[in-house]
Design a protein around this motif. Structure first.
Motif, PDB file in Angstrom:
ATOM      1  N   MET A   1       1.892  -5.724  -7.974  1.00  0.00           N
ATOM      2  CA  MET A   1       0.778  -4.773  -8.000  1.00  0.00           C
ATOM      3  C   MET A   1       1.151  -3.536  -8.818  1.00  0.00           C
ATOM      4  SD  MET A   1      -0.397  -1.806  -6.535  1.00  0.00           S
ATOM      5  CE  MET A   1       0.512  -1.538  -5.036  1.00  0.00           C
ATOM      6  N   TYR A   2       2.366  -3.024  -8.606  1.00  0.00           N
ATOM      7  CA  TYR A   2       2.772  -1.829  -9.337  1.00  0.00           C
ATOM      8  C   TYR A   2       2.791  -2.096 -10.840  1.00  0.00           C
ATOM      9  CZ  TYR A   2       5.419   2.098 -11.035  1.00  0.00           C
ATOM     10  OH  TYR A   2       5.805   3.204 -11.732  1.00  0.00           O
TER      11      TYR A   2
ATOM     12  N   SER B   1       3.784   1.650  -1.297  1.00  0.00           N
ATOM     13  CA  SER B   1       4.370   1.939  -2.603  1.00  0.00           C
ATOM     14  C   SER B   1       3.343   2.599  -3.500  1.00  0.00           C
ATOM     15  CB  SER B   1       4.876   0.660  -3.229  1.00  0.00           C
ATOM     16  OG  SER B   1       3.820  -0.254  -3.331  1.00  0.00           O
TER      17      SER B   1
ATOM     18  N   ALA C   1      -0.274  -3.756 -24.325  1.00  0.00           N
ATOM     19  CA  ALA C   1       0.710  -3.870 -23.252  1.00  0.00           C
ATOM     20  C   ALA C   1       0.481  -5.075 -22.352  1.00  0.00           C
ATOM     21  CB  ALA C   1       0.700  -2.591 -22.411  1.00  0.00           C
TER      22      ALA C   1
ATOM     23  N   ALA D   1       4.122  -6.539  -3.900  1.00  0.00           N
ATOM     24  CA  ALA D   1       4.116  -5.088  -4.126  1.00  0.00           C
ATOM     25  C   ALA D   1       4.600  -4.745  -5.527  1.00  0.00           C
ATOM     26  CB  ALA D   1       4.983  -4.393  -3.077  1.00  0.00           C
TER      27      ALA D   1
ATOM     28  N   LEU E   1      -3.904  -5.821   1.221  1.00  0.00           N
ATOM     29  CA  LEU E   1      -4.521  -5.107   2.345  1.00  0.00           C
ATOM     30  C   LEU E   1      -5.139  -6.098   3.325  1.00  0.00           C
ATOM     31  CD1 LEU E   1      -5.471  -2.356   3.552  1.00  0.00           C
ATOM     32  CD2 LEU E   1      -7.598  -2.746   2.337  1.00  0.00           C
TER      33      LEU E   1
ATOM     34  N   MET F   1       0.840  -1.195   0.000  1.00  0.00           N
ATOM     35  CA  MET F   1       0.000   0.000   0.000  1.00  0.00           C
ATOM     36  C   MET F   1       0.876   1.246   0.000  1.00  0.00           C
ATOM     37  SD  MET F   1      -2.909  -1.054  -0.342  1.00  0.00           S
ATOM     38  CE  MET F   1      -3.927   0.398  -0.146  1.00  0.00           C
TER      39      MET F   1
ATOM     40  N   ARG G   1      -0.534   9.874 -17.635  1.00  0.00           N
ATOM     41  CA  ARG G   1      -1.838   9.459 -17.124  1.00  0.00           C
ATOM     42  C   ARG G   1      -2.346  10.472 -16.103  1.00  0.00           C
ATOM     43  NH1 ARG G   1      -2.012   3.172 -16.036  1.00  0.00           N
ATOM     44  NH2 ARG G   1      -0.409   3.407 -17.604  1.00  0.00           N
TER      45      ARG G   1
ATOM     46  N   ARG H   1      -8.556  -0.666 -17.204  1.00  0.00           N
ATOM     47  CA  ARG H   1      -7.291  -1.109 -17.790  1.00  0.00           C
ATOM     48  C   ARG H   1      -6.281   0.034 -17.805  1.00  0.00           C
ATOM     49  NH1 ARG H   1      -8.057  -6.367 -20.172  1.00  0.00           N
ATOM     50  NH2 ARG H   1      -6.071  -6.251 -21.232  1.00  0.00           N
ATOM     51  N   LEU H   2      -6.370   0.918 -18.816  1.00  0.00           N
ATOM     52  CA  LEU H   2      -5.420   2.036 -18.888  1.00  0.00           C
ATOM     53  C   LEU H   2      -5.731   3.091 -17.821  1.00  0.00           C
ATOM     54  CD1 LEU H   2      -3.143   3.442 -20.529  1.00  0.00           C
ATOM     55  CD2 LEU H   2      -4.947   4.480 -21.889  1.00  0.00           C
ATOM     56  N   LEU H   3      -6.991   3.482 -17.773  1.00  0.00           N
ATOM     57  CA  LEU H   3      -7.462   4.455 -16.798  1.00  0.00           C
ATOM     58  C   LEU H   3      -8.602   3.796 -16.023  1.00  0.00           C
ATOM     59  CD1 LEU H   3      -7.645   7.635 -19.063  1.00  0.00           C
ATOM     60  CD2 LEU H   3      -6.034   7.250 -17.220  1.00  0.00           C
TER      61      LEU H   3
ATOM     62  N   GLN I   1      -9.444   6.473 -26.029  1.00  0.00           N
ATOM     63  CA  GLN I   1      -9.984   7.246 -24.909  1.00  0.00           C
ATOM     64  C   GLN I   1     -10.534   8.590 -25.393  1.00  0.00           C
ATOM     65  OE1 GLN I   1     -10.085   6.603 -21.580  1.00  0.00           O
ATOM     66  NE2 GLN I   1      -9.032   4.653 -21.570  1.00  0.00           N
TER      67      GLN I   1
ATOM     68  N   TYR J   1       1.236  -4.346 -12.661  1.00  0.00           N
ATOM     69  CA  TYR J   1      -0.077  -4.553 -13.295  1.00  0.00           C
ATOM     70  C   TYR J   1      -0.899  -3.274 -13.323  1.00  0.00           C
ATOM     71  CZ  TYR J   1       0.333  -9.405 -14.368  1.00  0.00           C
ATOM     72  OH  TYR J   1       0.742 -10.568 -14.956  1.00  0.00           O
TER      73      TYR J   1
ATOM     74  N   PHE K   1       0.182  -0.076 -13.207  1.00  0.00           N
ATOM     75  CA  PHE K   1       0.710   1.131 -13.844  1.00  0.00           C
ATOM     76  C   PHE K   1       1.459   0.903 -15.146  1.00  0.00           C
ATOM     77  CE2 PHE K   1       0.248   2.248  -9.358  1.00  0.00           C
ATOM     78  CZ  PHE K   1      -0.648   3.281  -9.513  1.00  0.00           C
TER      79      PHE K   1
ATOM     80  N   SER L   1      -9.803   1.817  -4.409  1.00  0.00           N
ATOM     81  CA  SER L   1      -9.010   0.713  -4.948  1.00  0.00           C
ATOM     82  C   SER L   1      -9.797  -0.587  -4.920  1.00  0.00           C
ATOM     83  CB  SER L   1      -7.728   0.516  -4.133  1.00  0.00           C
ATOM     84  OG  SER L   1      -6.891   1.615  -4.298  1.00  0.00           O
TER      85      SER L   1
ATOM     86  N   THR M   1       3.283   7.086 -16.876  1.00  0.00           N
ATOM     87  CA  THR M   1       2.627   7.307 -15.584  1.00  0.00           C
ATOM     88  C   THR M   1       2.344   8.793 -15.381  1.00  0.00           C
ATOM     89  OG1 THR M   1       3.891   5.441 -14.768  1.00  0.00           O
ATOM     90  CG2 THR M   1       2.783   6.781 -13.128  1.00  0.00           C
TER      91      THR M   1
ATOM     92  N   ASN N   1      -1.211  -1.827 -18.016  1.00  0.00           N
ATOM     93  CA  ASN N   1      -2.577  -1.454 -18.363  1.00  0.00           C
ATOM     94  C   ASN N   1      -3.598  -2.497 -17.915  1.00  0.00           C
ATOM     95  OD1 ASN N   1      -1.361   0.692 -19.472  1.00  0.00           O
ATOM     96  ND2 ASN N   1      -1.725   0.106 -21.598  1.00  0.00           N
ATOM     97  N   GLN N   2      -3.390  -3.098 -16.754  1.00  0.00           N
ATOM     98  CA  GLN N   2      -4.389  -4.018 -16.212  1.00  0.00           C
ATOM     99  C   GLN N   2      -4.715  -3.584 -14.794  1.00  0.00           C
ATOM    100  OE1 GLN N   2      -2.445  -7.856 -17.384  1.00  0.00           O
ATOM    101  NE2 GLN N   2      -4.440  -8.226 -18.130  1.00  0.00           N
TER     102      GLN N   2
ATOM    103  N   PHE O   1      -9.424   6.381  -0.579  1.00  0.00           N
ATOM    104  CA  PHE O   1      -8.700   5.759  -1.689  1.00  0.00           C
ATOM    105  C   PHE O   1      -8.615   4.240  -1.539  1.00  0.00           C
ATOM    106  CE2 PHE O   1      -6.257   9.772  -3.185  1.00  0.00           C
ATOM    107  CZ  PHE O   1      -7.445  10.251  -3.693  1.00  0.00           C
ATOM    108  N   ILE O   2      -8.593   3.781  -0.284  1.00  0.00           N
ATOM    109  CA  ILE O   2      -8.629   2.326  -0.100  1.00  0.00           C
ATOM    110  C   ILE O   2      -9.948   1.797  -0.670  1.00  0.00           C
ATOM    111  CG2 ILE O   2      -8.880   0.500   1.626  1.00  0.00           C
ATOM    112  CD1 ILE O   2      -6.848   1.939   3.333  1.00  0.00           C
TER     113      ILE O   2
ATOM    114  N   ALA P   1      -3.797  -5.530  -4.851  1.00  0.00           N
ATOM    115  CA  ALA P   1      -3.641  -4.583  -3.743  1.00  0.00           C
ATOM    116  C   ALA P   1      -4.636  -4.902  -2.637  1.00  0.00           C
ATOM    117  CB  ALA P   1      -3.839  -3.158  -4.232  1.00  0.00           C
TER     118      ALA P   1
END
Lengths: 419, 297
Positions: free
Chosen positions: B257-258, A3, A384, B254, B278, A1, A77, B49-51, A102, B260, B262, B40, A74, B265-266, B36-37, B274
């Motif tokens: 998660m990053y 990170s 990607a 961790a 948690l 979390m 975005r 995906r992307l956004l 988009q 995928y 960022f 998520s 990043t 795009n998943q 934000f939790i 994430a």
């Protein structure tokens, strides 16, 4: 979390900084987000910057370092989410299509029609610059990944001619190994392994198989016997790299070929810049040739500048930037420095060295014979998510986690999850 | 009347002021942490995906996640890493603390030296250890140039052993901190008890095993909780030390998660992973908090 939180903080910071840059540039200028920060690349981009400044258009540079542009994406975005997109952003393959879908990109058709982009840019490349008949980005160059770079002195000393088939290639590898030279210089990073896999898969599957496997994602081909053979060939390559390969950067691998401690490197044409910087001459000190079995094919990836929509219309700065990027003089000047070849096929090859001339000839030939394919490793074949899923399997197999049979099964599975 | 009304206002202010001062930070924590939790968790059930996007897909991201061998690798690595990291840090920290507690000379200097790695960021630790462990330029190379030519230490390049180098660097970084916690615990033990035991003829070994260490229970608990959550959120160390390689051999949840959320795009699958992280942290923290709060009541 934590990170994740850090990333959010980083993007928020980037936002704050970027916001200032945007307000500072004023009207008519362009703000360009890119990741060309290394020496040669920055020099190449400077050509464009000066070109625009001559026309009185301000240039706000927004470099975000990081090889494949992941960090830059990043930041992008965050900027787009905040409703403050840069005017022009360096983009690759499917990223461009994703942004176009988009609805974030501008319509460049007016500029494109005026300058006749349709007829001079290869159709395979247009797939990544035109969405629904709308030009959304300006291609800067075409890189190609199925090159092999070789140290001529090492090859001559061992009586090796340029190999044209896989059998000749493996024979050459054996000779080098026996002579105590590292046969293949390689850096153990997922993208480098995938770059080699591009060429190897093309040599085994052929153009149709490559299209079916990596562009159409046909499970029968992804899981077929030919794919297993491609993985077997990767294992042969793995057996011919040195022990300390893992994690090495690509330019350090190139340096091994330059110094003569290794014979070959399979890498995109950006490797040429390293040879030239070391004062080597193509044809005399080093050789460039297509990966054995792919002499007629060109596997490409292209850098482009996506133009982000600025409130419904193309700004004057954007139009000038787009037209400057596609002008033959810039295409020639930029690509001579960068090592790639021009994105338009009608540029004179006078200023290029032997490898550049060969690259341009190959590109034109491949474009007209339908042998021009997007690179899987560099995001020009599949989105990607699929690209990275294939990376996972290729790199795991290369590092010995799977045998070829398992790798093929895993490949089908990974691709189906990622689609 | 007027005076009493003013008094009234003053005392009311006294009651309200702390709440008023705390409320902005409370609101920010509510939005930026818990909000934000929740966001998520919500994203993990969407087709983002992307956004971020808001098409509901139910448990699909979770079922995809559990089919990924990449996720299994990161979980297995987490298991190895967490067990060894928590175990070695606790053992080393306790050992160092007991040795430092023997009323030795220059204790202050030694304590600072052991605690110092904690002052470095994980990025620095990771980069330094990467160079140190690299067979081409690090320990192996030095040993070989000194004449011990059969010396080999290439764990960082070995798919099966690379995760242990991550443990090594992490333990180096944190064990001094654990030592400080145990040292504080040791200093808190009543000297009378120890003297009584010594008069009764307890050996040093028995003294520590039966009297001192059992009294360190609260220190053990805090060490476990701090090390546990440090282990789960380890990210920068892996990025600096191995970049997740060789291959994908040192990926942790961790880093998974990053990548995928960022770079691949998943975002949906990234959010799902994430959420699972948690839940794992919550599974460790909630019993601890529960126990702590109940004791205070």
């Amino acid at each position: 979390m934590r990170s994740q939180f850090k990333t959010i903080t980083a993007t928020v910071l980037a936002l704050a900084l970027g916001g200032d840059a945007a307000t500072a540039q004023g009207d008519g200028g362009v703000e360009v987000l890119h990741w060309w920060t290394s020496g040669g690349e920055a020099a190449a981009l400077n050509v464009l910057k000066e070109d625009l400044e001559k026309q009185g258009i301000g240039w706000t540079d927004m470099p975000v370092a990081g090889g494949g542009g992941e960090q830059a994406m990043t930041v992008l975005r965050a900027r787009v989410t905040a409703g403050n997109a840069p005017t022009a952003v360096q983009g690759l393959g499917f990223d461009i299509l994703d942004w176009a879908n988009q609805g974030s990109l501008a319509d460049l058709n007016a500029v494109a029609a005026e300058e006749g982009w349709d007829s001079v840019i290869p159709a395979a490349l247009q797939k990544f610059a035109r969405v629904d008949g709308k030009w959304v980005s300006a291609p800067v160059n075409v890189h190609s990944t199925n090159w092999v770079w070789a140290n001529k002195a090492v090859l001559d000393a061992n009586g090796i001619a340029v190999p044209t088939t896989w059998e000749e290639f493996t024979a050459a590898l054996d000779k080098l190994k026996a002579a105590g030279v590292t046969p293949i210089a390689h850096g153990g990073q997922a993208w480098q392994e995938a770059t080699v896999f591009d060429a190897v898969a093309m040599s085994v599957l052929g153009p149709n198989g490559y299209q079916a496997a990596f562009i159409d994602l046909d499970e029968a081909v992804l899981g077929g016997d030919r794919m297993k053979e491609a993985f077997d060939r990767m294992a042969v390559i793995r057996a011919n790299v040195d022990d300390n390969f893992s994690g090495r950067d690509w330019n350090l691998a190139t340096a091994m070929v330059i110094n003569g401690t290794a014979g070959f490197q399979m890498m995109g044409d950006w490797a040429k810049g390293e040879f030239l910087n070391a004062g080597k001459v193509p044809g005399q000190d080093f050789l460039c040739f297509r990966f054995p079995g792919t002499t007629e094919q060109v596997i490409f990836n292209a850098d482009q500048f996506m133009m982000f929509d600025q409130g419904g219309s193309v700004s004057a700065g954007q139009a000038a930037l787009a037209s400057a990027i596609l002008s033959p003089s810039f295409q020639s000047a930029f690509n001579v420095v960068k090592g790639s070849v021009p994105a338009r096929t009608d540029v004179s090859d006078e200023a290029f060295d032997d490898c550049g001339k060969k690259g341009m000839k190959d590109l034109a030939a491949a474009a007209s014979s339908g042998n021009l394919f997007g690179s899987m490793a560099h995001g020009h074949a599949a989105p990607a998510s699929v690209k990275n899923a294939i990376y996972d399997v290729v790199t795991a197999h290369f590092n010995g986690a799977y045998d070829s049979t398992t790798a093929v099964t895993e490949l089908v599975d990974a691709v189906s999850i990622a689609r | 009347m007027a005076v009493s009304a003013r008094m009234d206002f003053k005392s009311r202010l006294r009651i309200w002021l702390p709440k008023l001062v705390l409320s902005p930070s409370l609101a920010m924590v509510l939005v930026f942490v818990y909000g934000f939790i929740a966001f998520s968790v919500y994203l993990s059930f969407t087709d983002s995906r992307l956004l971020p996007s808001y098409g509901w897909v139910g448990w699909e991201n979770y079922s995809k996640l559990w089919r990924l061998s990449h996720w299994e690798i990161s979980l297995a690595n987490m298991g190895i890493f967490a067990a060894l990291y928590i175990g070695s840090c606790t053992a080393l920290g306790l050992g160092l603390a007991i040795f430092l507690d023997q009323k030795i000379r220059i204790e202050g200097v030694l304590r600072t030296i052991y605690l110092y790695p904690m002052a470095l960021s994980f990025i620095v630790t990771g980069t330094a250890w990467k160079w140190f462990l690299d067979p081409g330029i690090g320990l192996e190379n030095v040993m070989q140039t000194w004449g011990w030519e059969t010396f080999g230490f290439d764990w960082i390049k070995n798919r099966n052993l690379a995760i242990y180098t991550v443990v090594l660097a992490a333990v180096w970084q944190t064990s001094g901190f654990v030592m400080a916690m145990f040292l504080a615990g040791l200093r808190g033990i009543d000297n009378e008890i120890i003297k009584a035991a010594q008069i009764d003829g307890a050996s040093n070994w028995n003294l520590y095993r039966r009297i001192v260490i059992p009294q360190l229970r609260p220190a053990f608990l805090s060490a476990f909780v701090i090390l546990g959550h440090l282990a789960i959120k380890t990210f920068d160390l892996v990025i600096a030390l191995t970049g997740g390689g060789p291959g994908r051999a040192t990926e942790l949840p961790a880093t998974f998660m990053y990548s995928y959320a960022f770079t691949r795009n998943q975002m949906g699958i990234g959010a799902a992973s994430a959420t699972i992280m948690l839940m794992t942290i919550a599974a460790i923290m909630i019993p601890y908090l529960y126990a702590e709060l109940r004791e205070k009541r």
